[in-house]
Design a protein around this motif. Structure first.
Motif, PDB file in Angstrom:
ATOM      1  N   GLY A   1      24.433 -90.369 -82.573  1.00 41.53           N
ATOM      2  CA  GLY A   1      25.835 -90.624 -82.878  1.00 41.53           C
ATOM      3  C   GLY A   1      26.627 -90.976 -81.647  1.00 41.53           C
ATOM      4  N   PRO A   2      27.936 -90.962 -81.754  1.00 41.97           N
ATOM      5  CA  PRO A   2      28.806 -91.384 -80.664  1.00 41.97           C
ATOM      6  C   PRO A   2      28.702 -90.515 -79.411  1.00 41.97           C
ATOM      7  CG  PRO A   2      30.094 -90.823 -82.628  1.00 41.97           C
ATOM      8  CD  PRO A   2      28.658 -90.636 -82.963  1.00 41.97           C
ATOM      9  N   THR A   3      28.133 -89.313 -79.527  1.00 38.69           N
ATOM     10  CA  THR A   3      27.975 -88.463 -78.340  1.00 38.69           C
ATOM     11  C   THR A   3      26.602 -88.626 -77.687  1.00 38.69           C
ATOM     12  OG1 THR A   3      27.233 -86.592 -79.688  1.00 38.69           O
ATOM     13  CG2 THR A   3      29.603 -86.730 -79.183  1.00 38.69           C
ATOM     14  N   GLY A   4      25.720 -89.444 -78.278  1.00 38.93           N
ATOM     15  CA  GLY A   4      24.427 -89.716 -77.653  1.00 38.93           C
ATOM     16  C   GLY A   4      23.254 -89.542 -78.586  1.00 38.93           C
ATOM     17  N   GLY A   5      22.073 -89.481 -77.985  1.00 39.86           N
ATOM     18  CA  GLY A   5      20.839 -89.326 -78.752  1.00 39.86           C
ATOM     19  C   GLY A   5      19.687 -88.990 -77.820  1.00 39.86           C
ATOM     20  N   PHE A   6      18.590 -88.533 -78.412  1.00 49.07           N
ATOM     21  CA  PHE A   6      17.404 -88.178 -77.643  1.00 49.07           C
ATOM     22  C   PHE A   6      16.192 -88.834 -78.289  1.00 49.07           C
ATOM     23  CE2 PHE A   6      13.858 -85.249 -76.610  1.00 49.07           C
ATOM     24  CZ  PHE A   6      13.872 -85.424 -75.235  1.00 49.07           C
ATOM     25  N   PHE A   7      15.355 -89.461 -77.456  1.00 49.21           N
ATOM     26  CA  PHE A   7      14.224 -90.246 -77.943  1.00 49.21           C
ATOM     27  C   PHE A   7      12.989 -89.963 -77.089  1.00 49.21           C
ATOM     28  CE2 PHE A   7      18.293 -92.372 -77.959  1.00 49.21           C
ATOM     29  CZ  PHE A   7      18.505 -92.626 -79.305  1.00 49.21           C
ATOM     30  N   ARG A   8      11.801 -90.110 -77.679  1.00 46.61           N
ATOM     31  CA  ARG A   8      10.546 -89.881 -76.949  1.00 46.61           C
ATOM     32  C   ARG A   8       9.483 -90.851 -77.408  1.00 46.61           C
ATOM     33  NH1 ARG A   8       9.440 -83.520 -75.949  1.00 46.61           N
ATOM     34  NH2 ARG A   8       9.217 -84.027 -73.782  1.00 46.61           N
ATOM     35  N   ASP A   9       8.588 -91.198 -76.467  1.00 40.08           N
ATOM     36  CA  ASP A   9       7.322 -91.818 -76.824  1.00 40.08           C
ATOM     37  C   ASP A   9       6.232 -90.948 -76.208  1.00 40.08           C
ATOM     38  OD1 ASP A   9       7.046 -92.611 -74.132  1.00 40.08           O
ATOM     39  OD2 ASP A   9       7.064 -94.743 -74.553  1.00 40.08           O
ATOM     40  N   GLN A  10       5.015 -91.448 -76.121  1.00 40.15           N
ATOM     41  CA  GLN A  10       3.921 -90.617 -75.620  1.00 40.15           C
ATOM     42  C   GLN A  10       4.085 -90.219 -74.164  1.00 40.15           C
ATOM     43  OE1 GLN A  10       0.489 -92.988 -76.490  1.00 40.15           O
ATOM     44  NE2 GLN A  10       0.322 -92.172 -78.547  1.00 40.15           N
ATOM     45  N   GLU A  11       4.814 -91.011 -73.396  1.00 42.78           N
ATOM     46  CA  GLU A  11       4.907 -90.781 -71.960  1.00 42.78           C
ATOM     47  C   GLU A  11       6.324 -90.504 -71.467  1.00 42.78           C
ATOM     48  OE1 GLU A  11       3.380 -93.194 -67.991  1.00 42.78           O
ATOM     49  OE2 GLU A  11       3.743 -94.296 -69.837  1.00 42.78           O
ATOM     50  N   LEU A  12       7.309 -91.073 -72.145  1.00 40.59           N
ATOM     51  CA  LEU A  12       8.686 -91.041 -71.653  1.00 40.59           C
ATOM     52  C   LEU A  12       9.622 -90.284 -72.574  1.00 40.59           C
ATOM     53  CD1 LEU A  12       8.988 -94.818 -70.739  1.00 40.59           C
ATOM     54  CD2 LEU A  12       8.492 -92.954 -69.176  1.00 40.59           C
ATOM     55  N   ALA A  13      10.689 -89.763 -71.984  1.00 43.96           N
ATOM     56  CA  ALA A  13      11.801 -89.196 -72.741  1.00 43.96           C
ATOM     57  C   ALA A  13      13.056 -89.950 -72.316  1.00 43.96           C
ATOM     58  CB  ALA A  13      11.954 -87.710 -72.446  1.00 43.96           C
ATOM     59  N   LEU A  14      13.885 -90.299 -73.278  1.00 40.26           N
ATOM     60  CA  LEU A  14      15.126 -91.026 -73.034  1.00 40.26           C
ATOM     61  C   LEU A  14      16.252 -90.231 -73.674  1.00 40.26           C
ATOM     62  CD1 LEU A  14      16.865 -93.522 -72.289  1.00 40.26           C
ATOM     63  CD2 LEU A  14      16.036 -94.583 -74.399  1.00 40.26           C
ATOM     64  N   SER A  15      17.194 -89.805 -72.852  1.00 42.68           N
ATOM     65  CA  SER A  15      18.316 -89.017 -73.324  1.00 42.68           C
ATOM     66  C   SER A  15      19.599 -89.749 -72.955  1.00 42.68           C
ATOM     67  CB  SER A  15      18.279 -87.639 -72.647  1.00 42.68           C
ATOM     68  OG  SER A  15      19.427 -86.905 -72.971  1.00 42.68           O
ATOM     69  N   ILE A  16      20.478 -89.910 -73.930  1.00 46.62           N
ATOM     70  CA  ILE A  16      21.756 -90.568 -73.685  1.00 46.62           C
ATOM     71  C   ILE A  16      22.858 -89.617 -74.107  1.00 46.62           C
ATOM     72  CG2 ILE A  16      23.246 -92.529 -74.245  1.00 46.62           C
ATOM     73  CD1 ILE A  16      20.637 -94.126 -74.750  1.00 46.62           C
ATOM     74  N   GLY A  17      23.810 -89.396 -73.218  1.00 47.45           N
ATOM     75  CA  GLY A  17      24.902 -88.481 -73.509  1.00 47.45           C
ATOM     76  C   GLY A  17      26.236 -89.035 -73.071  1.00 47.45           C
ATOM     77  N   VAL A  18      27.267 -88.634 -73.785  1.00 51.25           N
ATOM     78  CA  VAL A  18      28.619 -89.075 -73.484  1.00 51.25           C
ATOM     79  C   VAL A  18      29.513 -87.845 -73.418  1.00 51.25           C
ATOM     80  CG1 VAL A  18      30.577 -90.469 -74.264  1.00 51.25           C
ATOM     81  CG2 VAL A  18      28.244 -91.224 -74.749  1.00 51.25           C
ATOM     82  N   GLU A  19      30.257 -87.723 -72.322  1.00 50.48           N
ATOM     83  CA  GLU A  19      31.255 -86.662 -72.194  1.00 50.48           C
ATOM     84  C   GLU A  19      32.627 -87.323 -72.137  1.00 50.48           C
ATOM     85  OE1 GLU A  19      30.595 -83.811 -69.102  1.00 50.48           O
ATOM     86  OE2 GLU A  19      28.432 -83.876 -69.392  1.00 50.48           O
ATOM     87  N   ALA A  20      33.620 -86.667 -72.664  1.00 49.09           N
ATOM     88  CA  ALA A  20      34.970 -87.222 -72.699  1.00 49.09           C
ATOM     89  C   ALA A  20      35.439 -87.611 -71.296  1.00 49.09           C
ATOM     90  CB  ALA A  20      35.931 -86.214 -73.310  1.00 49.09           C
ATOM     91  N   GLY A  21      35.959 -88.814 -71.192  1.00 53.51           N
ATOM     92  CA  GLY A  21      36.523 -89.276 -69.928  1.00 53.51           C
ATOM     93  C   GLY A  21      35.508 -89.735 -68.894  1.00 53.51           C
ATOM     94  N   ALA A  22      34.237 -89.745 -69.224  1.00 50.88           N
ATOM     95  CA  ALA A  22      33.208 -90.158 -68.260  1.00 50.88           C
ATOM     96  C   ALA A  22      32.352 -91.263 -68.873  1.00 50.88           C
ATOM     97  CB  ALA A  22      32.329 -88.965 -67.890  1.00 50.88           C
ATOM     98  N   PRO A  23      31.726 -92.077 -68.015  1.00 53.19           N
ATOM     99  CA  PRO A  23      30.825 -93.093 -68.561  1.00 53.19           C
ATOM    100  C   PRO A  23      29.614 -92.428 -69.229  1.00 53.19           C
ATOM    101  CG  PRO A  23      31.049 -93.338 -66.157  1.00 53.19           C
ATOM    102  CD  PRO A  23      31.817 -92.125 -66.576  1.00 53.19           C
ATOM    103  N   ALA A  24      29.011 -93.134 -70.151  1.00 55.81           N
ATOM    104  CA  ALA A  24      27.786 -92.636 -70.777  1.00 55.81           C
ATOM    105  C   ALA A  24      26.687 -92.578 -69.721  1.00 55.81           C
ATOM    106  CB  ALA A  24      27.369 -93.557 -71.912  1.00 55.81           C
ATOM    107  N   ARG A  25      25.784 -91.641 -69.903  1.00 59.20           N
ATOM    108  CA  ARG A  25      24.667 -91.494 -68.961  1.00 59.20           C
ATOM    109  C   ARG A  25      23.359 -91.501 -69.746  1.00 59.20           C
ATOM    110  NH1 ARG A  25      25.550 -87.896 -64.244  1.00 59.20           N
ATOM    111  NH2 ARG A  25      26.059 -89.906 -63.444  1.00 59.20           N
TER     112      ARG A  25
END
Length: 148
Positions: free
Chosen positions: A99-123
């Motif tokens: 959703g608008p606050t981010g998400g968490f994803f995985r494959d066999q080797e990698l993890a991808l985490s996206i997060g958004v905090e108020a007033g800051a760029p997404a990471r």
């Protein structure tokens, strides 16, 4: 690591890197560390632009995208995400709410985490469990309402 000593000794000896096969495991580990330092292991966790691609098959419900400087880096949907890392298109499974606050994803080797905090760029954080590489990327995370 110890189970790899004998095959690695044969490989190192056959390549002419040592004069005889009397290398101990400590010396072998030093050779391996020097080799790994010569490689760019950071690239194994570096997001690259997806470029002008269409979503992979099965990605009819693209809900969110992560961009940086106008370049598309991640496409995410209810069931998965796509990102280019180290020159390869990687397909991830969604591992939690998206959703608008981010998400968490995985494959066999990698993890991808996206997060958004108020007033800051997404990471976006990419973690490679094989190489230990981890990189953070700042950008913009945008989501649209997806219907079934």
């Amino acid at each position: 690591m110890r189970g790899l000593v004998a095959p690695a000794l044969l490989l190192v000896a056959s390549c002419g890197l040592i004069d005889d096969a009397t290398v101990n495991s400590e010396q072998l580990e030093r050779i391996a560390i020097q080799r790994n330092q010569a490689e760019d292991i950071g690239a194994t966790a570096r997001l690259e632009p997806l470029g002008p691609i269409s979503p992979p098959p099965g990605y009819r419900n693209i809900a969110c995208r992560f961009t940086r400087g106008g370049e598309l880096l991640v496409l995410a949907g209810v069931y998965g995400a796509a990102a280019q890392i180290d020159g390869r298109l990687r397909i991830f499974q969604t591992q939690g709410p998206l959703g608008p606050t981010g998400g968490f994803f995985r494959d066999q080797e990698l993890a991808l985490s996206i997060g958004v905090e108020a007033g800051a760029p997404a990471r976006a954080r990419v973690s490679n469990r094989s190489t230990g590489a981890q990189q953070d990327h700042e950008g913009e995370w945008q989501c649209a309402q997806v219907t079934g």
